[in-house]
Design an enzyme around this catalytic site. Structure first.
Site, PDB file in Angstrom:
ATOM      1  N   CYS A 194      37.910  35.194  -5.321  1.00 39.60           N
ATOM      2  CA  CYS A 194      37.490  35.393  -6.721  1.00 39.60           C
ATOM      3  C   CYS A 194      37.019  34.104  -7.378  1.00 39.60           C
ATOM      4  O   CYS A 194      36.378  34.146  -8.422  1.00 39.60           O
ATOM      5  CB  CYS A 194      38.631  35.983  -7.520  1.00 39.60           C
ATOM      6  SG  CYS A 194      39.292  37.432  -6.740  1.00 39.60           S
ATOM      7  N   HIS A 228      38.140  35.017 -15.013  1.00 37.14           N
ATOM      8  CA  HIS A 228      38.148  36.021 -13.950  1.00 37.14           C
ATOM      9  C   HIS A 228      38.891  37.256 -14.465  1.00 37.14           C
ATOM     10  O   HIS A 228      39.922  37.134 -15.135  1.00 37.14           O
ATOM     11  CB  HIS A 228      38.842  35.446 -12.716  1.00 37.14           C
ATOM     12  CG  HIS A 228      39.023  36.442 -11.614  1.00 37.14           C
ATOM     13  ND1 HIS A 228      38.010  37.273 -11.204  1.00 37.14           N
ATOM     14  CD2 HIS A 228      40.106  36.756 -10.849  1.00 37.14           C
ATOM     15  CE1 HIS A 228      38.465  38.047 -10.231  1.00 37.14           C
ATOM     16  NE2 HIS A 228      39.723  37.757 -10.004  1.00 37.14           N
ATOM     17  N   ASN A 280      38.536  44.683 -11.137  1.00 36.82           N
ATOM     18  CA  ASN A 280      38.351  43.354 -10.550  1.00 36.82           C
ATOM     19  C   ASN A 280      37.250  43.409  -9.490  1.00 36.82           C
ATOM     20  O   ASN A 280      37.445  43.999  -8.423  1.00 36.82           O
ATOM     21  CB  ASN A 280      39.684  42.910  -9.927  1.00 36.82           C
ATOM     22  CG  ASN A 280      39.613  41.538  -9.294  1.00 36.82           C
ATOM     23  OD1 ASN A 280      38.540  40.959  -9.162  1.00 36.82           O
ATOM     24  ND2 ASN A 280      40.754  41.026  -8.878  1.00 36.82           N
TER      25      ASN A 280
HETATM   26  N1  ACO Z   1      50.811  53.260 -10.494  1.00 42.38           N
HETATM   27  C1  ACO Z   1      52.123  53.445 -10.775  1.00 42.38           C
HETATM   28  N2  ACO Z   1      53.059  52.578 -10.383  1.00 42.38           N
HETATM   29  C2  ACO Z   1      52.684  51.507  -9.681  1.00 42.38           C
HETATM   30  C3  ACO Z   1      51.339  51.261  -9.357  1.00 42.38           C
HETATM   31  C4  ACO Z   1      50.378  52.186  -9.789  1.00 42.38           C
HETATM   32  N3  ACO Z   1      49.077  52.051  -9.550  1.00 42.38           N
HETATM   33  N4  ACO Z   1      51.252  50.102  -8.662  1.00 42.38           N
HETATM   34  C5  ACO Z   1      52.506  49.629  -8.548  1.00 42.38           C
HETATM   35  N5  ACO Z   1      53.368  50.483  -9.158  1.00 42.38           N
HETATM   36  C6  ACO Z   1      54.812  50.367  -9.283  1.00 42.38           C
HETATM   37  C7  ACO Z   1      55.417  49.517  -8.200  1.00 42.38           C
HETATM   38  O1  ACO Z   1      55.619  50.308  -7.039  1.00 42.38           O
HETATM   39  C8  ACO Z   1      56.716  49.101  -8.846  1.00 42.38           C
HETATM   40  O2  ACO Z   1      57.633  50.144  -8.689  1.00 42.38           O
HETATM   41  P1  ACO Z   1      59.179  49.822  -8.330  1.00 42.38           P
HETATM   42  O3  ACO Z   1      59.678  48.984  -9.476  1.00 42.38           O
HETATM   43  O4  ACO Z   1      59.772  51.175  -8.238  1.00 42.38           O
HETATM   44  O5  ACO Z   1      59.121  49.067  -7.047  1.00 42.38           O
HETATM   45  C9  ACO Z   1      56.381  49.029 -10.334  1.00 42.38           C
HETATM   46  O6  ACO Z   1      55.130  49.711 -10.480  1.00 42.38           O
HETATM   47  C10 ACO Z   1      56.248  47.633 -10.866  1.00 42.38           C
HETATM   48  O7  ACO Z   1      55.580  46.810  -9.957  1.00 42.38           O
HETATM   49  P2  ACO Z   1      55.226  45.315 -10.313  1.00 42.38           P
HETATM   50  O8  ACO Z   1      54.623  44.683  -9.100  1.00 42.38           O
HETATM   51  O9  ACO Z   1      56.375  44.621 -10.941  1.00 42.38           O
HETATM   52  O10 ACO Z   1      54.153  45.529 -11.463  1.00 42.38           O
HETATM   53  P3  ACO Z   1      53.415  44.428 -12.285  1.00 42.38           P
HETATM   54  O11 ACO Z   1      53.679  44.617 -13.706  1.00 42.38           O
HETATM   55  O12 ACO Z   1      53.606  43.039 -11.703  1.00 42.38           O
HETATM   56  O13 ACO Z   1      51.884  44.792 -12.053  1.00 42.38           O
HETATM   57  C11 ACO Z   1      50.016  44.179 -10.704  1.00 42.38           C
HETATM   58  C12 ACO Z   1      51.374  44.832 -10.726  1.00 42.38           C
HETATM   59  C13 ACO Z   1      49.088  44.970 -11.588  1.00 42.38           C
HETATM   60  C14 ACO Z   1      49.510  44.195  -9.265  1.00 42.38           C
HETATM   61  C15 ACO Z   1      50.117  42.732 -11.245  1.00 42.38           C
HETATM   62  O14 ACO Z   1      51.181  42.057 -10.621  1.00 42.38           O
HETATM   63  C16 ACO Z   1      48.859  41.964 -11.023  1.00 42.38           C
HETATM   64  O15 ACO Z   1      47.843  42.211 -11.659  1.00 42.38           O
HETATM   65  N6  ACO Z   1      48.891  40.946 -10.138  1.00 42.38           N
HETATM   66  C17 ACO Z   1      47.714  40.194  -9.806  1.00 42.38           C
HETATM   67  C18 ACO Z   1      46.715  41.102  -9.187  1.00 42.38           C
HETATM   68  C19 ACO Z   1      45.982  40.430  -8.092  1.00 42.38           C
HETATM   69  O16 ACO Z   1      46.535  39.756  -7.268  1.00 42.38           O
HETATM   70  N7  ACO Z   1      44.685  40.629  -8.081  1.00 42.38           N
HETATM   71  C20 ACO Z   1      43.888  39.995  -7.119  1.00 42.38           C
HETATM   72  C21 ACO Z   1      43.565  38.630  -7.657  1.00 42.38           C
HETATM   73  S1  ACO Z   1      42.619  37.659  -6.611  1.00 42.38           S
HETATM   74  C22 ACO Z   1      41.208  38.457  -6.481  1.00 42.38           C
HETATM   75  O17 ACO Z   1      40.750  38.832  -7.524  1.00 42.38           O
HETATM   76  C23 ACO Z   1      40.619  38.833  -5.133  1.00 42.38           C
END
Ligand code: ACO
Length: 326
Positions: free
Chosen positions: A113, A253, A283
């Site tokens: 990214c 980004h 994204n």
């Molecule tokens: N729908 C419903 N529930 C979901 C989903 C979904 N789509 N995805 C995950 N969950 C659940 C998980 O299973 C978890 O459940 P659990 O607590 O029972 O295990 C719960 O939601 C919470 O998960 P978290 O990982 O704590 O959620 P968080 O608030 O951190 O959000 C997310 C997750 C959106 C992925 C966030 O961490 C994020 O945006 N991270 C960066 C994303 C990323 O890396 N993007 C790529 C960047 S680099 C590039 O652009 C190539």
């Protein structure tokens, strides 16, 4: 001093749109969860016959037309991507052929990214050194082709798109005022496509283990992103002898609205100083920043004389910042 100036922009996204309600029918998720946790509502998704060079071509033609530049005038084509047409040869070479840009050298660069700002830095160096004068820089990714559409943790986060810019030398104050790049390979396994390279070549076993799909550790990347993006904003402005008051708009980004909000809070800036379109495209990886630049120019948010602060993070892990004056 000669500066590298962005003379024109272009963008392309596929026609097909998948919104959060469509995703509810595919995986165990809800519109509410996706909106609240990511700020995303819809994403554009390519069909099976469309590849990176096809979107790159549309975005590039728009940028060339807007800049009044013929493909034969280009002397360099740089494509930032991690989802090119093939593992190799470079998508930039395929784009060069499709454009008929016979006089251009062409290569891809891989910084996930952060790829577009990495490319901006390369283009800046080429132009400031006098090596090349007409550079086409494209950020394109089709990560919907490499996500597991049965995995709710990843498939909701990405869309496909391409953004293109033409860079030329400029004797005036406008142009790229500075770029700053960074990487930390010790965290490479937080965001990767494990299979398909020389470490884990494609095999039935690797595919059975789903190693050909994009893997991410969202929580860790989130923390890392907020920290490095905030620091990079400060560092690149300092390098340019500027402060946050000197830039009109921050173009970050677009990986998650909560990442952008957390960076805004740490910088002490209101959200209306940030350009955000994550709700429309999700994204698009290397394409988020050139698409955002194109839309910000089209919408009159970034006008001649305005400065934009660009900031990104991505797989590698990599990060990058840049200050551009239009
Ligand atoms: N729908 C419903 N529930 C979901 C989903 C979904 N789509 N995805 C995950 N969950 C659940 C998980 O299973 C978890 O459940 P659990 O607590 O029972 O295990 C719960 O939601 C919470 O998960 P978290 O990982 O704590 O959620 P968080 O608030 O951190 O959000 C997310 C997750 C959106 C992925 C966030 O961490 C994020 O945006 N991270 C960066 C994303 C990323 O890396 N993007 C790529 C960047 S680099 C590039 O652009 C190539």
């Amino acid at each position: 001093m000669v500066r590298a100036h962005i003379v024109s922009t272009g963008m392309a996204v596929p026609e097909k749109i998948i919104n959060n309600f469509d995703l509810e029918k595919i995986v165990d998720t809800t519109d509410q969860w996706i909106r609240e946790r990511t700020g995303m509502f819809e994403r554009h998704v390519t069909d099976k016959d469309t590849a990176a060079s096809d979107l790159a071509l549309l975005a590039s033609r728009q940028a060339l037309e807007m800049g009044g530049i013929e493909p034969r005038e280009l002397d360099a084509i740089l494509v930032a991507t991690i989802s090119g047409d093939y593992a190799w040869p470079a998508t930039a070479c395929i784009l060069q052929h499709k454009l008929g840009a016979k006089n251009a050298m062409a290569f891809d660069l891989s910084a996930a990214c952060s790829g577009y700002i990495y490319g901006l830095s390369v283009a800046q160096a080429y132009i400031e050194s006098g090596l090349y004068k007409n550079i086409l820089l494209v950020g394109v990714d089709l990560l919907t082709k490499v996500v597991d559409w049965t995995d709710r943790n990843t498939c909701v986060l990405f869309g496909d798109g391409a953004g293109a810019t033409i860079l030329q030398p400029n004797g005036s104050a406008a142009g790229i005022l500075g770029t700053l790049l960074g990487a930390d390979g010790s965290t490479a396994d937080l965001l990767c496509q494990p299979c398909g390279g020389s470490r884990v070549p494609i095999s039935e076993e690797a595919i059975r283990e789903k190693k050909h799909f994009l893997y991410l550790n969202g929580r860790e990347i989130f923390k890392h992103a907020v920290r490095v993006m905030t620091q990079t904003c400060h560092d690149v402005l300092k390098q340019c002898g500027l402060t946050l008051d000197d830039v009109k708009t921050v173009v970050p980004h677009q990986a998650n609205i909560r990442i952008i909000e957390a960076v805004a809070q740490r910088l002490g800036l209101p959200m209306d100083r940030f350009f955000v379109n994550v709700e429309k495209y999700a994204n698009t990886s290397a394409a988020t920043i050139p698409i955002a630049l194109h839309e910000a120019r089209e919408q009159g948010i970034l006008q001649s004389g305005d400065r934009a602060l660009l900031v990104s993070f991505g797989g590698g892990l990599t990060w990058a910042g840049g200050v551009v004056q239009f």
